[in-house]
Design an enzyme around this catalytic site. Sequence first.
Site, PDB file in Angstrom:
ATOM      1  N   THR A  12       0.517  -0.965   0.490  1.00 48.07           N
ATOM      2  CA  THR A  12       0.261   0.285  -0.216  1.00 48.07           C
ATOM      3  C   THR A  12       0.286   1.240   0.134  1.00 48.07           C
ATOM      4  O   THR A  12       0.391   2.727  -0.177  1.00 48.07           O
ATOM      5  CB  THR A  12      -1.045  -0.181   1.414  1.00 48.07           C
ATOM      6  OG1 THR A  12       0.039  -0.041   2.584  1.00 48.07           O
ATOM      7  CG2 THR A  12      -2.183  -0.889   1.212  1.00 48.07           C
ATOM      8  N   CYS A 152      18.036   4.709  -2.766  1.00 53.93           N
ATOM      9  CA  CYS A 152      17.401   5.773  -3.883  1.00 53.93           C
ATOM     10  C   CYS A 152      18.492   6.360  -4.237  1.00 53.93           C
ATOM     11  O   CYS A 152      18.662   6.188  -5.762  1.00 53.93           O
ATOM     12  CB  CYS A 152      16.014   5.899  -3.979  1.00 53.93           C
ATOM     13  SG  CYS A 152      15.628   6.887  -2.334  1.00 53.93           S
ATOM     14  N   ARG A 238      16.576  17.135   2.010  1.00 54.58           N
ATOM     15  CA  ARG A 238      14.989  17.145   1.144  1.00 54.58           C
ATOM     16  C   ARG A 238      14.421  18.064   0.236  1.00 54.58           C
ATOM     17  O   ARG A 238      14.934  19.194   0.502  1.00 54.58           O
ATOM     18  CB  ARG A 238      13.783  16.660   1.733  1.00 54.58           C
ATOM     19  CG  ARG A 238      13.433  16.167   1.395  1.00 54.58           C
ATOM     20  CD  ARG A 238      13.062  14.910   0.796  1.00 54.58           C
ATOM     21  NE  ARG A 238      12.842  13.820   1.940  1.00 54.58           N
ATOM     22  CZ  ARG A 238      13.222  12.604   1.127  1.00 54.58           C
ATOM     23  NH1 ARG A 238      13.704  12.408   0.028  1.00 54.58           N
ATOM     24  NH2 ARG A 238      13.686  11.521   2.423  1.00 54.58           N
ATOM     25  N   HIS A 245      15.298  12.166  -7.668  1.00 58.51           N
ATOM     26  CA  HIS A 245      16.530  13.014  -6.883  1.00 58.51           C
ATOM     27  C   HIS A 245      17.859  13.524  -8.069  1.00 58.51           C
ATOM     28  O   HIS A 245      17.982  12.313  -9.033  1.00 58.51           O
ATOM     29  CB  HIS A 245      17.025  11.619  -6.356  1.00 58.51           C
ATOM     30  CG  HIS A 245      16.367  11.148  -5.426  1.00 58.51           C
ATOM     31  ND1 HIS A 245      14.844  11.613  -4.541  1.00 58.51           N
ATOM     32  CD2 HIS A 245      16.622  10.322  -4.420  1.00 58.51           C
ATOM     33  CE1 HIS A 245      14.221  11.053  -3.713  1.00 58.51           C
ATOM     34  NE2 HIS A 245      15.434   9.571  -3.826  1.00 58.51           N
ATOM     35  N   THR A 330      11.997   6.373  -7.205  1.00 54.20           N
ATOM     36  CA  THR A 330      11.023   5.738  -6.685  1.00 54.20           C
ATOM     37  C   THR A 330      10.596   4.106  -7.930  1.00 54.20           C
ATOM     38  O   THR A 330      10.140   2.764  -7.854  1.00 54.20           O
ATOM     39  CB  THR A 330       9.128   5.456  -6.614  1.00 54.20           C
ATOM     40  OG1 THR A 330       8.445   6.339  -7.529  1.00 54.20           O
ATOM     41  CG2 THR A 330       9.152   6.665  -4.990  1.00 54.20           C
TER      42      THR A 330
HETATM   43  N1  NAP Z   1       9.825   6.469  -1.975  1.00 58.53           N
HETATM   44  C1  NAP Z   1      11.432   5.918  -1.964  1.00 58.53           C
HETATM   45  O1  NAP Z   1      11.940   6.696  -3.225  1.00 58.53           O
HETATM   46  C2  NAP Z   1      12.298   4.758  -1.907  1.00 58.53           C
HETATM   47  C3  NAP Z   1      13.012   4.840  -2.443  1.00 58.53           C
HETATM   48  C4  NAP Z   1      13.852   3.352  -2.219  1.00 58.53           C
HETATM   49  C5  NAP Z   1      14.292   2.185  -1.221  1.00 58.53           C
HETATM   50  N2  NAP Z   1      12.666   2.865  -0.249  1.00 58.53           N
HETATM   51  C6  NAP Z   1      12.535   2.041   0.664  1.00 58.53           C
HETATM   52  O2  NAP Z   1      11.136   1.267   0.299  1.00 58.53           O
HETATM   53  C7  NAP Z   1      10.945   0.484   2.196  1.00 58.53           C
HETATM   54  C8  NAP Z   1       9.326   1.425   0.992  1.00 58.53           C
HETATM   55  O3  NAP Z   1       9.741   2.389   1.495  1.00 58.53           O
HETATM   56  P1  NAP Z   1       8.016   3.594   1.101  1.00 58.53           P
HETATM   57  O4  NAP Z   1       7.977   5.115   0.841  1.00 58.53           O
HETATM   58  O5  NAP Z   1       7.066   2.442   0.518  1.00 58.53           O
HETATM   59  O6  NAP Z   1       6.924   3.251   2.387  1.00 58.53           O
HETATM   60  P2  NAP Z   1       5.416   3.578   2.889  1.00 58.53           P
HETATM   61  O7  NAP Z   1       5.128   4.039   1.783  1.00 58.53           O
HETATM   62  O8  NAP Z   1       5.782   4.008   3.934  1.00 58.53           O
HETATM   63  O9  NAP Z   1       4.771   2.464   3.035  1.00 58.53           O
HETATM   64  C9  NAP Z   1       5.221   1.778   4.624  1.00 58.53           C
HETATM   65  C10 NAP Z   1       4.544   0.318   3.846  1.00 58.53           C
HETATM   66  O10 NAP Z   1       4.929  -0.879   4.486  1.00 58.53           O
HETATM   67  C11 NAP Z   1       3.532  -0.911   5.422  1.00 58.53           C
HETATM   68  N3  NAP Z   1       4.171  -1.727   6.592  1.00 58.53           N
HETATM   69  C12 NAP Z   1       3.861  -0.663   7.558  1.00 58.53           C
HETATM   70  N4  NAP Z   1       4.180  -1.333   8.930  1.00 58.53           N
HETATM   71  C13 NAP Z   1       4.207  -2.489   8.592  1.00 58.53           C
HETATM   72  C14 NAP Z   1       2.942  -4.305   9.332  1.00 58.53           C
HETATM   73  N5  NAP Z   1       4.250  -3.909  10.573  1.00 58.53           N
HETATM   74  N6  NAP Z   1       4.313  -5.204   8.990  1.00 58.53           N
HETATM   75  C15 NAP Z   1       3.663  -4.809   6.840  1.00 58.53           C
HETATM   76  N7  NAP Z   1       3.741  -3.983   6.141  1.00 58.53           N
HETATM   77  C16 NAP Z   1       3.600  -2.542   6.881  1.00 58.53           C
HETATM   78  C17 NAP Z   1       2.697  -0.219   5.044  1.00 58.53           C
HETATM   79  O11 NAP Z   1       1.036  -0.393   4.895  1.00 58.53           O
HETATM   80  P3  NAP Z   1       0.079   0.018   6.054  1.00 58.53           P
HETATM   81  O12 NAP Z   1      -0.158   0.831   4.547  1.00 58.53           O
HETATM   82  O13 NAP Z   1      -0.721  -0.861   6.241  1.00 58.53           O
HETATM   83  O14 NAP Z   1       0.362   1.006   7.056  1.00 58.53           O
HETATM   84  C18 NAP Z   1       2.854   0.155   3.239  1.00 58.53           C
HETATM   85  O15 NAP Z   1       1.967  -0.918   2.724  1.00 58.53           O
HETATM   86  C19 NAP Z   1      11.072   1.697   3.053  1.00 58.53           C
HETATM   87  O16 NAP Z   1      12.282   0.512   3.520  1.00 58.53           O
HETATM   88  C20 NAP Z   1      12.439   2.650   2.281  1.00 58.53           C
HETATM   89  O17 NAP Z   1      13.556   2.900   2.511  1.00 58.53           O
HETATM   90  C21 NAP Z   1      11.755   4.280  -0.720  1.00 58.53           C
END
Ligand code: NAP
Length: 364
Positions: A12, A152, A238, A245, A330
Amino acid sequence: MERRRVGILGATGMVGQRFIQLLNNHPWFEITWLAASDRSAGKTYGEACKWKLDTPLPKKIAEMKVQPNVPELCEGELPRIIFAALDADIARELEPKFAAAGCAVISNSSAFRMVEDVPLVIPEVNADHLQMIETQAWRRESGGYIVTNPNCSAIGLVLALKPLEERFGIESLFVSTMQAVSGAGYPGVPSLDILGNVVPFIKNEEEKMQEEVGKLLGRLRGSSVAMLDAKVSAHCNRVAVEDGHTECVSIKLRKKATREEILAAWSEFAPLRGEGLPTAPEAPVEFDEAVDRPQPRLDRMRGQGMAATVGRLRECALLDWKFVVLSHNTIRGAAGAALLNAEVLARMGKLDKLGIPQGQAVLA
Ligand SMILES: NC(=O)c1ccc[n+]([C@@H]2O[C@H](COP(=O)([O-])OP(=O)(O)OC[C@H]3O[C@@H](n4cnc5c(N)ncnc54)[C@H](OP(=O)(O)O)[C@@H]3O)[C@@H](O)[C@H]2O)c1
């Protein structure tokens, strides 16, 4: 060809949504399982997710039920390929459970990136490091394993660095980033903190960039990586940009290089060309001659979001050369990176015997 069933853990979030977008109509993979936190489990994906992308949420996905994030509680058959997009603390707890259940966990989080037997991979840069999965305990016991892609900002930077490291060697580099808000996930940075502003701090980001460059450009020695011997100094900021980026880089090379030689190194860099991998860009590094490029709004979707755009190559008064690199955080920086890792693993036959103990494998 029958498509392989895949699941998304953290489906999500910002990266989870990109997975859904990129996997929609993927020729090799089909989404059959979605999971997120307990807050989302039991709802339909359409109810649980605030869809933020500019393509419609596929109807079939919107109607799927979000499942518990526990392998044993899967309704129906658990897919053996799991794309994970979880925060590091949650990943540290959940990803090993899926690897132990015989799954290939293809992770975006930093939790296991620097662990000795876990590959940290950009396929154009160090696909050979994927062999390291054969030494993981999960692999021996269940056939499962964990593979990671970098932070990223490290991905775009290292794509630009790899051709230079190959031809001239890198002694040191200095990089200052301007990172988009989507890099902080959703809802991410509060609007009052970022609108009309720059925040010169992203927790742990500078450390991640510095250490990940060393592992990505390091050499595989037996079952671990000898880190690149280069000094890396990163400043991470940021900025009020939605996606993409941008990074300003100054670099000192071990061997002197002319402008033409550097441009040739970038334009001739195409290690995956002709491999037929659906997500691989034709040119992973694109140089733009214009004096005011790359820019996030104009250049982040090059190579369908998978290319790094470089520009503004000029001499540096402190080190040898300086330039700007931009990549989509992303897509190339997260979901697209993991998807390309999965495509390479499929080509290597490493998605075939999941769920079966592999015994003690020996690396060449
Ligand atoms: N955004 C970027 O550009 C980017 C780039 C490279 C790497 N990353 C890495 O990718 C990862 C995800 O980033 P994001 O930006 O997608 O974060 P995000 O938008 O905050 O999404 C977090 C996800 O984790 C889920 N989650 C939270 N608590 C959980 C739990 N206890 N068990 C299972 N799922 C859980 C959330 O579900 P709910 O909706 O149910 O809360 C949501 O689906 C991070 O480690 C981040 O550092 C991100």
